[in-house]
Design a protein around this motif. Structure first.
Motif, PDB file in Angstrom:
ATOM      1  N   THR A   3       0.844  -1.186   0.000  1.00 25.85           N
ATOM      2  CA  THR A   3       0.000   0.000   0.000  1.00 25.85           C
ATOM      3  C   THR A   3       0.883   1.240   0.000  1.00 25.85           C
ATOM      4  OG1 THR A   3      -1.651  -1.191   1.285  1.00 25.85           O
ATOM      5  CG2 THR A   3      -1.816   1.213   1.255  1.00 25.85           C
ATOM      6  N   GLN A   4       0.532   2.207  -0.856  1.00 23.14           N
ATOM      7  CA  GLN A   4       1.309   3.437  -0.920  1.00 23.14           C
ATOM      8  C   GLN A   4       1.050   4.285   0.324  1.00 23.14           C
ATOM      9  OE1 GLN A   4       3.627   4.270  -3.280  1.00 23.14           O
ATOM     10  NE2 GLN A   4       3.278   2.160  -3.980  1.00 23.14           N
ATOM     11  N   VAL A   5       2.126   4.696   0.999  1.00 20.60           N
ATOM     12  CA  VAL A   5       2.013   5.476   2.226  1.00 20.60           C
ATOM     13  C   VAL A   5       2.939   6.676   2.122  1.00 20.60           C
ATOM     14  CG1 VAL A   5       2.423   5.478   4.714  1.00 20.60           C
ATOM     15  CG2 VAL A   5       1.432   3.464   3.625  1.00 20.60           C
ATOM     16  N   SER A   6       2.450   7.864   2.448  1.00 21.85           N
ATOM     17  CA  SER A   6       3.272   9.073   2.383  1.00 21.85           C
ATOM     18  C   SER A   6       4.301   9.071   3.503  1.00 21.85           C
ATOM     19  CB  SER A   6       2.388  10.324   2.489  1.00 21.85           C
ATOM     20  OG  SER A   6       1.835  10.415   3.793  1.00 21.85           O
ATOM     21  N   GLU A   7       5.316   9.899   3.351  1.00 24.10           N
ATOM     22  CA  GLU A   7       6.341   9.998   4.381  1.00 24.10           C
ATOM     23  C   GLU A   7       5.755  10.468   5.707  1.00 24.10           C
ATOM     24  OE1 GLU A   7       9.656  12.333   3.236  1.00 24.10           O
ATOM     25  OE2 GLU A   7      10.179  11.112   1.484  1.00 24.10           O
ATOM     26  N   ASP A   8       4.777  11.379   5.635  1.00 26.36           N
ATOM     27  CA  ASP A   8       4.150  11.909   6.851  1.00 26.36           C
ATOM     28  C   ASP A   8       3.402  10.797   7.592  1.00 26.36           C
ATOM     29  OD1 ASP A   8       3.198  14.105   8.627  1.00 26.36           O
ATOM     30  OD2 ASP A   8       1.255  13.478   7.802  1.00 26.36           O
ATOM     31  N   VAL A   9       2.636  10.006   6.841  1.00 26.49           N
ATOM     32  CA  VAL A   9       1.878   8.908   7.459  1.00 26.49           C
ATOM     33  C   VAL A   9       2.838   7.857   8.021  1.00 26.49           C
ATOM     34  CG1 VAL A   9       0.311   6.984   6.986  1.00 26.49           C
ATOM     35  CG2 VAL A   9      -0.192   9.254   6.052  1.00 26.49           C
ATOM     36  N   ALA A  10       3.883   7.547   7.284  1.00 26.80           N
ATOM     37  CA  ALA A  10       4.866   6.573   7.755  1.00 26.80           C
ATOM     38  C   ALA A  10       5.518   7.049   9.048  1.00 26.80           C
ATOM     39  CB  ALA A  10       5.923   6.339   6.685  1.00 26.80           C
ATOM     40  N   ASN A  43       0.269   2.182   8.382  1.00 21.59           N
ATOM     41  CA  ASN A  43       1.303   1.716   7.456  1.00 21.59           C
ATOM     42  C   ASN A  43       1.436   0.196   7.546  1.00 21.59           C
ATOM     43  OD1 ASN A  43       3.436   1.309   5.772  1.00 21.59           O
ATOM     44  ND2 ASN A  43       4.907   2.567   6.912  1.00 21.59           N
TER      45      ASN A  43
END
Length: 484
Positions: A3-10, A43
């Motif tokens: 699943t694609q996860v943004s740096e902020d969410v990660a 994530n």
């Protein structure tokens, strides 16, 4: 596909994982699991999140959930050694040695310097080979039981032995009191007397059905206790608070006497001695830890071998298979270690007729296993257990069982509760747990239930809570599950 996860969410997920780690370090495992789950929801692409949650599930003995999290960690990263390790530990704890060996073999290949994985692999392979050998022998000939062949009279008691003795095979109150004091002082009873205690208790249990009826005389009481798990000093404290066993002050210990704690041998010999001294003053139910698989993993087998011998452990094993599976108190209270079956048509008569002695070990399926392993749940119906064995049963299952068998309620154990007991299913299901500060880490209270006759309902229940007491430091015998 990840699943694609943004740096902020990660980054937020990682921060939550760190919170979970802190909770884990504080032994707040349920809260840690909630945080790991929150991190995974943000994530799902990080294998260590699943492995860490598996570790927390292991601490709560939810081995089925630990195995599933190991699966997820491996799915995310097939080369992540810790995922295989966590899954292997879950399988190992459930005595699935061949499957566990496969996982530890992969860990050794991925992490050649992991000494603990090598030890666990070696243990799994040896245990699986031994089990296969024993099955092969059993298929060819009837194995002679140690309990039927040992000659107790030939065991010499040295003149230097300073404890009260058993004369002419009669266990007396004086002997039991002395034995308890010896155990309190961290001394042993002579092996001859240990043999006699085991053999006498085994004889009583062999003559009992799998469901034992218990009637409480008018001027007496019955105290129902849950798991005590080798915590001898907390166990003896129950007698200090509530009186020692007698025909008028009877006890029913509802399984899991052994494993985990360092003084399981002392507890089980005390219980067996009281069974011989007061046959209607001490009742014992088999728990899921009065089994070979659990004793091998959680310490009782090693403890008995260290303190006495392999022969004595075999005698305990042969006696555990004779323990009743349940009790019926005052014709209205069904007492069982785990809980109810996956079937809706189970009657008390069927339970009473279980041929537990021929079956021996309960395995991981069927009615006998379910009685030892099941847990209640708040939702109706049934669902798989996080333990990896047995199932969960809802309030409708409990109600149906009670109505069909004309009883009021069930009392069971098997689960640590912070207050020592828990009432659910509209009052029809009570969990009682009698090992305070379980494993010296949980901080829970212990509890027991005093049951007395009552002219209106037939019985009256009084719940008593108690705290842990200090105990001497002793070696741990649960090394097989070390290295988590």
């Amino acid at each position: 596909m990840a699943t694609q996860v943004s740096e902020d969410v990660a980054a937020r997920a990682n921060a939550i994982k760190e919170e979970a780690n802190a909770l884990f370090a504080s032994k707040k495992y349920e809260e840690a699991i909630e945080k790991y789950t929150a991190a995974i929801e943000l994530n799902p692409n990080v294998a260590p999140y699943y492995a860490n949650r598996a570790f927390a599930h292991t601490k709560l003995e939810a081995y089925g959930s630990a195995i599933l999290d190991g699966d997820k960690a491996i799915e995310v990263d097939p080369k992540y050694a810790k995922g295989y390790y966590r899954r292997g530990v879950g399988k190992y704890a459930l005595a699935r040695y061949k499957e566990a060996a496969k996982d530890f073999r992969i860990v050794v290949r991925l992490a050649p310097n992991d000494k603990d994985a090598k030890l666990k692999l070696d243990d799994c392979e040896k245990t699986a080979a031994r089990i296969a050998f024993e099955k092969a022998i059993a298929s060819d000939e009837v194995i002679k039981r140690v309990s039927d062949s040992i000659d107790v009279q030939s065991v010499l008691v040295e003149d230097s032995y300073d404890g009260v003795r058993i004369d002419d095979g009669k266990i007396t109150k004086e002997f039991v009191d002395d034995m308890i004091q010896r155990f309190t002082d961290q001394k042993k009873v002579h092996k001859r007397y240990a043999y006699e205690i085991i053999l006498q208790a085994r004889k009583y249990f062999m003559e009992q059905p799998s469901l034992v009826d218990v009637k409480i005389p008018e001027d007496s009481k019955l105290t129902i206790c849950g798991d005590v798990h080798g915590q001898f000093y907390d166990f003896i404290n129950i007698f200090k608070l509530n009186g020692r066993p007698s025909e008028k002050n009877a006890y029913l210990f509802n399984g899991d006497f052994v494993d985990r704690g360092s003084f399981s041998l002392e507890i089980i010999l005390t219980l067996f001695a009281y069974k011989s001294l007061y046959p209607t003053g001490m009742y014992l139910t088999r728990g899921n830890h009065e089994t070979d698989d659990m004793n091998k993993v959680y310490g009782f087998e090693e403890e008995v071998k260290v303190k006495f011998s392999e022969t004595m452990f075999k005698m305990f094993s042969e006696t555990f298979i004779c323990l009743p599976l349940a009790h019926l108190v005052q014709e209205k209270i069904f007492v069982v270690h785990g809980g109810l079956s996956s079937r809706d048509d189970v009657t008390l008569e069927e339970i009473k007729g279980i041929d537990r002695i021929s079956k021996g070990q309960p395995g991981q399926g069927g009615l006998m296993s379910e009685l030892l392993w099941a847990d209640p749940q708040p939702l109706p119906g049934r669902s798989p257990s996080a333990r990896g064995v047995g199932q969960k049963f809802g309030p409708d299952v409990t109600e149906n069982f009670c109505k069909m068998n004309n009883i009021d309620m069930i009392i069971r154990s098997h689960e640590v509760k912070q207050q020592g007991y828990h009432i659910e299913h509209d009052g029809r299901c009570v969990t009682i747990f009698s090992a305070p500060n379980y494993c010296d880490s949980v901080g829970n209270k212990g509890a027991f239930i005093n049951v007395t006759p009552d002219t209106e309902k037939g019985y009256k229940l009084d719940y008593v809570q108690f705290d842990a007491v200090e105990h001497p430091k002793s070696r741990s015998y649960t090394g097989r599950l070390g290295g988590f």
